[in-house]
Design an enzyme around this catalytic site. Structure first.
Site, PDB file in Angstrom:
ATOM      1  N   GLU A  43      17.589  24.445   3.659  1.00 19.66           N
ATOM      2  CA  GLU A  43      16.885  24.024   4.867  1.00 19.66           C
ATOM      3  C   GLU A  43      16.244  25.216   5.578  1.00 19.66           C
ATOM      4  O   GLU A  43      15.128  25.120   6.071  1.00 19.66           O
ATOM      5  CB  GLU A  43      17.836  23.300   5.830  1.00 19.66           C
ATOM      6  CG  GLU A  43      18.166  21.876   5.403  1.00 19.66           C
ATOM      7  CD  GLU A  43      16.948  20.960   5.381  1.00 19.66           C
ATOM      8  OE1 GLU A  43      16.098  21.081   6.274  1.00 19.66           O
ATOM      9  OE2 GLU A  43      16.837  20.152   4.451  1.00 19.66           O
ATOM     10  N   CYS A  55       3.431  10.315   2.427  1.00 21.52           N
ATOM     11  CA  CYS A  55       2.724  10.402   3.716  1.00 21.52           C
ATOM     12  C   CYS A  55       2.398  11.867   3.992  1.00 21.52           C
ATOM     13  O   CYS A  55       2.845  12.464   4.955  1.00 21.52           O
ATOM     14  CB  CYS A  55       3.605   9.811   4.817  1.00 21.52           C
ATOM     15  SG  CYS A  55       2.681   9.457   6.324  1.00 21.52           S
ATOM     16  N   CYS A  81      -0.912   5.713   0.775  1.00 21.73           N
ATOM     17  CA  CYS A  81      -0.420   4.513   1.476  1.00 21.73           C
ATOM     18  C   CYS A  81      -0.148   3.362   0.509  1.00 21.73           C
ATOM     19  O   CYS A  81       0.763   2.564   0.736  1.00 21.73           O
ATOM     20  CB  CYS A  81      -1.435   4.058   2.518  1.00 21.73           C
ATOM     21  SG  CYS A  81      -1.640   5.234   3.860  1.00 21.73           S
ATOM     22  N   CYS A 122       3.369   3.419  -0.533  1.00 18.49           N
ATOM     23  CA  CYS A 122       4.345   3.640   0.548  1.00 18.49           C
ATOM     24  C   CYS A 122       5.251   2.425   0.744  1.00 18.49           C
ATOM     25  O   CYS A 122       4.759   1.300   0.882  1.00 18.49           O
ATOM     26  CB  CYS A 122       3.588   3.953   1.836  1.00 18.49           C
ATOM     27  SG  CYS A 122       4.706   4.201   3.218  1.00 18.49           S
ATOM     28  N   CYS A 133       3.466  -0.371   8.904  1.00 15.34           N
ATOM     29  CA  CYS A 133       2.929   0.901   9.414  1.00 15.34           C
ATOM     30  C   CYS A 133       1.722   0.643  10.314  1.00 15.34           C
ATOM     31  O   CYS A 133       0.734   0.033   9.891  1.00 15.34           O
ATOM     32  CB  CYS A 133       2.518   1.804   8.254  1.00 15.34           C
ATOM     33  SG  CYS A 133       1.676   3.294   8.823  1.00 15.34           S
TER      34      CYS A 133
HETATM   35  S1  SF4 Z   1       1.523   3.497   5.132  1.00 11.18           S
HETATM   36 FE1  SF4 Z   1       1.878   4.674   6.997  1.00 11.18          FE
HETATM   37  S2  SF4 Z   1       3.823   5.729   6.664  1.00 11.18           S
HETATM   38 FE2  SF4 Z   1       3.090   4.995   4.692  1.00 11.18          FE
HETATM   39  S3  SF4 Z   1       1.924   6.699   3.820  1.00 11.18           S
HETATM   40 FE3  SF4 Z   1       0.459   5.406   4.906  1.00 11.18          FE
HETATM   41  S4  SF4 Z   1       0.361   6.269   6.948  1.00 11.18           S
HETATM   42 FE4  SF4 Z   1       2.195   7.105   6.001  1.00 11.18          FE
END
Ligand code: SF4
Length: 378
Positions: free
Chosen positions: A54, A211, A218, A221, A227
């Site tokens: 970290e 992201c 997206c 995602c 989102c």
């Molecule tokens: S959907 Fe939203 S959280 Fe997912 S990658 Fe796209 S901007 Fe990021």
């Protein structure tokens, strides 16, 4: 399907709305199936390797950290080993990783863990952040990954993910807004504490793999359905920061003096300013000042100009090689140089260092790069 929260007014984001999103459950499931599981520090979720990784990952890419992490774990397998090491050796291993105060804090932190906590990293966030170099986000990572505590990390990756996901449009240059986003991050945490390690890893993975700042995926995602930034086509508008880091331009001039035993003059820098406590060459503010500090008739050879980016400065480093053809000793050099430089040498502890000596001490990357260039000159 849960509804997206209202994006235009961040104050409308309530914890009830957040709970209904199912963010944590979705993320935990996704991490198990698609997250990263082969990072070297994931083999053993013991606080020592987690803390080490970290700290290294603050400001540095995973691809760079891998090799440094392996080197440190091989040389210092336990926090006790690290605490007992000489600072020069720690900084030597840290050389090239940048942000050198992290290396010094790492060493100081290991000593404190051994002295004050019997060699066991504490599990409470308050205790963790009392240690050198452990801020709230690093502390939350250790507490949540290693001790399954309900603590929310909030580094650059996570603030990007959450500001997009929640449609949080307030200015993150302001501390009050960072704290507000952090409060939302806490509200998003999983109900079951046993999910905390996977959840924390999951939100880090989402920020690193999906992201991301520019190539945002997206379509892959797991939380796209709820989102706000995606629904509102505002992915690239968030996070919002009014103050961007401004870098000033600066030139510095290094005298890289090498004697005929291939020893190079160097000294530990002071504890203020850039590369504090690292070893480097005599430094001047201009080429004229450098040349004026040399004995009359001395020839110096310009080396290639090195560009080096720091958080607030873009440096152009001009190296000048002085090949010292006599049998050099510190006394001899001090005898040959004019008074202003003599006092600079005496005051700052410059000495002739062979390459093995340079390898044993902390040295910034430009110093290592100039030392490599010297190979071609002799
Ligand atoms: S959907 Fe939203 S959280 Fe997912 S990658 Fe796209 S901007 Fe990021």
């Amino acid at each position: 399907m849960p509804k997206a929260i209202k994006p235009t007014d961040p104050t409308s984001v309530s914890s009830t709305a957040i709970e209904q999103l199912g963010f944590a459950k979705t993320l935990v499931k996704w991490q198990r199936a698609h997250g990263r599981h082969d990072l070297p520090w994931q083999k053993n979720l013991h606080p020592y390797p987690v803390w080490l990784s970290e700290v290294m990952l603050q400001q540095t890419q995973v691809s760079t950290v891998r090799a440094y992490f392996s080197k440190f774990m091989a040389r210092f397998p336990t926090v006790q080993d690290l605490a007992q090491a000489h600072e020069d050796e720690v900084m030597s291993l840290w050389s090239g990783l940048g942000y050198y105060s992290r290396g010094r804090n790492l060493h100081a932190c290991a000593k404190r863990v051994v002295q004050d906590f019997n060699g066991v990293f504490p599990s409470e966030l308050n205790d963790l952040v009392s240690l050198p170099g452990i801020g709230p986000s690093t502390g939350a990572a250790i507490a949540s990954i290693c001790y399954a505590k309900k603590e929310a990390i909030m580094d650059g990756n996570v603030s990007r993910v959450l500001s997009r996901y929640l449609g949080y449009a307030r200015d993150l240059s302001q501390g009050a807004h960072q704290r507000e986003l952090h409060a939302f991050a806490k509200a998003l945490l999983p109900e079951r504490v046993k999910d905390m390690p996977v959840y924390t890893q999951g939100i880090m993975d989402l920020g690193a793999m999906v992201c991301t700042p520019k190539r945002v995926l997206c379509e892959q995602c797991p939380v796209q359905g709820t989102c706000v930034a995606f629904a509102q086509n505002k992915v690239f508008e968030l996070p919002f920061k009014s103050k961007k880091i401004k870098r000033t331009q600066k030139s510095i001039y290094w005298l890289i003096a090498m004697n005929d035993r291939a020893q190079v003059l160097g000294a530990r820098r002071g504890l203020d300013g850039i590369w504090a406590g690292m070893h480097a060459f005599p430094e001047f503010e201009s080429e004229l000042a450098l040349r004026n500090a040399l004995p009359a008739g001395v020839e110096v050879r310009p080396l290639s100009v090195m560009k080096h980016e720091l958080t607030h400065q873009s440096l152009s480093i001009h190296g000048f090689a002085w090949l010292f053809k006599e049998q050099g000793t510190s006394a001899r050099v001090q005898k040959k140089v004019p008074k202003p430089w003599q006092s600079a040498l005496e005051g700052r502890g410059f000495e002739w260092m062979d390459m093995a000596h340079w390898a044993r001490v902390g040295r910034p990357k430009p110093v290592a790069d100039f030392l490599n260039q010297l190979d071609g000159l002799v």
